[in-house]
Design an enzyme around this catalytic site. Structure first.
Site, PDB file in Angstrom:
ATOM      1  N   GLU A 139      -0.950  -5.450   8.714  1.00  0.00           N
ATOM      2  CA  GLU A 139      -0.087  -4.833   9.728  1.00  0.00           C
ATOM      3  C   GLU A 139      -0.676  -5.004  11.125  1.00  0.00           C
ATOM      4  O   GLU A 139      -1.887  -4.814  11.303  1.00  0.00           O
ATOM      5  CB  GLU A 139       0.039  -3.324   9.453  1.00  0.00           C
ATOM      6  CG  GLU A 139       0.693  -2.983   8.140  1.00  0.00           C
ATOM      7  CD  GLU A 139       0.795  -1.475   7.898  1.00  0.00           C
ATOM      8  OE1 GLU A 139       0.475  -0.671   8.802  1.00  0.00           O
ATOM      9  OE2 GLU A 139       1.191  -1.107   6.778  1.00  0.00           O
TER      10      GLU A 139
ATOM     11  N   LYS B 249      -0.852  -9.585   3.041  1.00  0.00           N
ATOM     12  CA  LYS B 249      -0.139  -9.074   4.216  1.00  0.00           C
ATOM     13  C   LYS B 249      -1.037  -8.112   4.968  1.00  0.00           C
ATOM     14  O   LYS B 249      -1.809  -7.362   4.354  1.00  0.00           O
ATOM     15  CB  LYS B 249       1.142  -8.352   3.793  1.00  0.00           C
ATOM     16  CG  LYS B 249       1.867  -7.678   4.957  1.00  0.00           C
ATOM     17  CD  LYS B 249       3.224  -7.145   4.564  1.00  0.00           C
ATOM     18  CE  LYS B 249       3.216  -5.753   3.979  1.00  0.00           C
ATOM     19  NZ  LYS B 249       2.627  -4.713   4.847  1.00  0.00           N
TER      20      LYS B 249
ATOM     21  N   GLU C   8       9.808  -3.851  10.269  1.00  0.00           N
ATOM     22  CA  GLU C   8      10.114  -2.541   9.675  1.00  0.00           C
ATOM     23  C   GLU C   8      10.670  -1.581  10.721  1.00  0.00           C
ATOM     24  O   GLU C   8      10.042  -1.354  11.775  1.00  0.00           O
ATOM     25  CB  GLU C   8       8.850  -1.950   9.017  1.00  0.00           C
ATOM     26  CG  GLU C   8       9.137  -0.585   8.384  1.00  0.00           C
ATOM     27  CD  GLU C   8       8.078  -0.103   7.394  1.00  0.00           C
ATOM     28  OE1 GLU C   8       7.138  -0.856   7.096  1.00  0.00           O
ATOM     29  OE2 GLU C   8       8.207   1.042   6.937  1.00  0.00           O
TER      30      GLU C   8
ATOM     31  N   ASP D  54       0.840  -1.200   0.000  1.00  0.00           N
ATOM     32  CA  ASP D  54       0.000   0.000   0.000  1.00  0.00           C
ATOM     33  C   ASP D  54       0.878   1.254   0.000  1.00  0.00           C
ATOM     34  O   ASP D  54       0.372   2.374  -0.065  1.00  0.00           O
ATOM     35  CB  ASP D  54      -1.013  -0.017   1.156  1.00  0.00           C
ATOM     36  CG  ASP D  54      -0.361   0.016   2.519  1.00  0.00           C
ATOM     37  OD1 ASP D  54       0.880  -0.060   2.604  1.00  0.00           O
ATOM     38  OD2 ASP D  54      -1.111   0.122   3.526  1.00  0.00           O
ATOM     39  N   SER D  55       2.202   1.054   0.029  1.00  0.00           N
ATOM     40  CA  SER D  55       3.132   2.163  -0.199  1.00  0.00           C
ATOM     41  C   SER D  55       2.881   2.798  -1.566  1.00  0.00           C
ATOM     42  O   SER D  55       3.342   3.904  -1.822  1.00  0.00           O
ATOM     43  CB  SER D  55       4.588   1.675  -0.107  1.00  0.00           C
ATOM     44  OG  SER D  55       4.777   0.531  -0.916  1.00  0.00           O
TER      45      SER D  55
ATOM     46  N   ASP E 275      -1.102  -6.473  -0.422  1.00  0.00           N
ATOM     47  CA  ASP E 275      -1.177  -5.790   0.871  1.00  0.00           C
ATOM     48  C   ASP E 275      -2.627  -5.400   1.167  1.00  0.00           C
ATOM     49  O   ASP E 275      -3.291  -4.794   0.312  1.00  0.00           O
ATOM     50  CB  ASP E 275      -0.315  -4.526   0.784  1.00  0.00           C
ATOM     51  CG  ASP E 275       0.337  -4.160   2.092  1.00  0.00           C
ATOM     52  OD1 ASP E 275       0.162  -4.893   3.084  1.00  0.00           O
ATOM     53  OD2 ASP E 275       1.048  -3.136   2.107  1.00  0.00           O
TER      54      ASP E 275
END
Ligand code: KIV
Length: 265
Positions: A116, A114, A184, A45-46, A84
């Site tokens: 978070e 993925k 991270e 999602d970057s 993501d």
């Protein structure tokens, strides 16, 4: 070459083979990465920041992620594609998490997803996704979807409480069934300790040299990102493109392009 899978990545850790991961957002660059032997492509999602120009990842939607994931999936033959899950696609509850993870697989063509955060918060969502047969990657340390709570893009786990919490979160995500873990922006020594303590591969970004693998945001590697201490610029595409664009403008204005050679009779 057989496609890399969530299962074969675990074997890499056992064998001590490092895992090379890159973020990817489109067909042409994903194809080059796949051909270059990148083990896994994370459709991060970057993209909200490096492709769409937002100041954080929060505006990214499921539709954006499906769109980018489908381009990357079409480009890959060997690499594992990890889609993501964006902000609010899994935080609301397990049903919605499964529906959205399913979209990344059915519409996006991803082979894994993925999310978070720790299992203490998202364990039920992880279980729901795993029960549908979709491998899940965890992500702890600096988790950009919580940027307002964290208070900025800064190294996590520096103090004793933070270290203990991250170690517990890593173990919790392993127990929840994640196939790998992104670490991270955490101190190298802590990343090394987590890597030694869990049986699943750790993939570092700003987490030092002792993780089982490494991920970088593509734009940081090709000189199109902002400076970050943990990234390495392997080629300056930004400078090359700027020069090409300026030459084009100059040649169009001077009449040097197009020539007869670029034209039809
Ligand atoms: O969105 C992303 O690109 C990521 C990586 C930085 C791990 O989550």
């Amino acid at each position: 070459m057989a496609r890399v899978t969530a299962v074969s990545l675990r074997d890499r850790k056992k064998a001590g083979d490092k895992i090379a991961v890159l973020t990817a957002y489109d067909y042409p660059t994903a194809r080059l990465m796949d051909d270059a032997g990148v083990d896994a492509l994370l459709v991060g999602d970057s993209c909200g920041m490096v492709v769409m120009g937002h100041s954080n990842t929060l505006p990214v939607t499921m539709d954006h992620m499906v769109y980018h994931t489908s381009m990357v999936s079409r480009a890959t033959k060997n690499a594992l594609v990890i889609g993501d899950l964006p902000f609010l696609s899994y935080q609301i509850g397990p049903d919605e998490a499964l529906r959205n993870a399913g979209r990344l697989v059915t519409e996006g063509g991803a082979q894994s997803v993925k999310l978070e955060g720790p299992a203490s918060k998202f364990g039920p969502a992880i279980t729901a996704i795993l029960n549908a047969g979709i491998p899940v990657m965890g992500h702890i340390g600096l988790t950009p979807q919580s940027i307002h709570q964290i208070g900025g893009y800064k190294v996590q786990g520096r103090d004793a409480d933070g270290k203990k919490r991250l170690m517990e979160e890593a173990r919790g995500l392993e127990e929840a069934g994640c196939f790998a873990l992104v670490l991270e922006c955490i101190p190298s020594a802590l990343a090394a300790e987590i890597t030694a303590q869990v049986s699943i591969p750790t993939i570092g970004i700003g987490a030092g040299p002792d993780c089982d693998g490494q991920v970088l945001v593509m734009h940081d590697l090709i000189g199109m990102g902002k400076y970050t201490k943990f990234a390495k610029v392997y080629c300056d595409v930004s400078a090359m493109l700027s020069k090409a664009f300026a030459s084009y403008v100059e040649e169009v204005k001077s009449g040097a392009f197009p020539t007869k050679g670029h034209s039809f009779e």
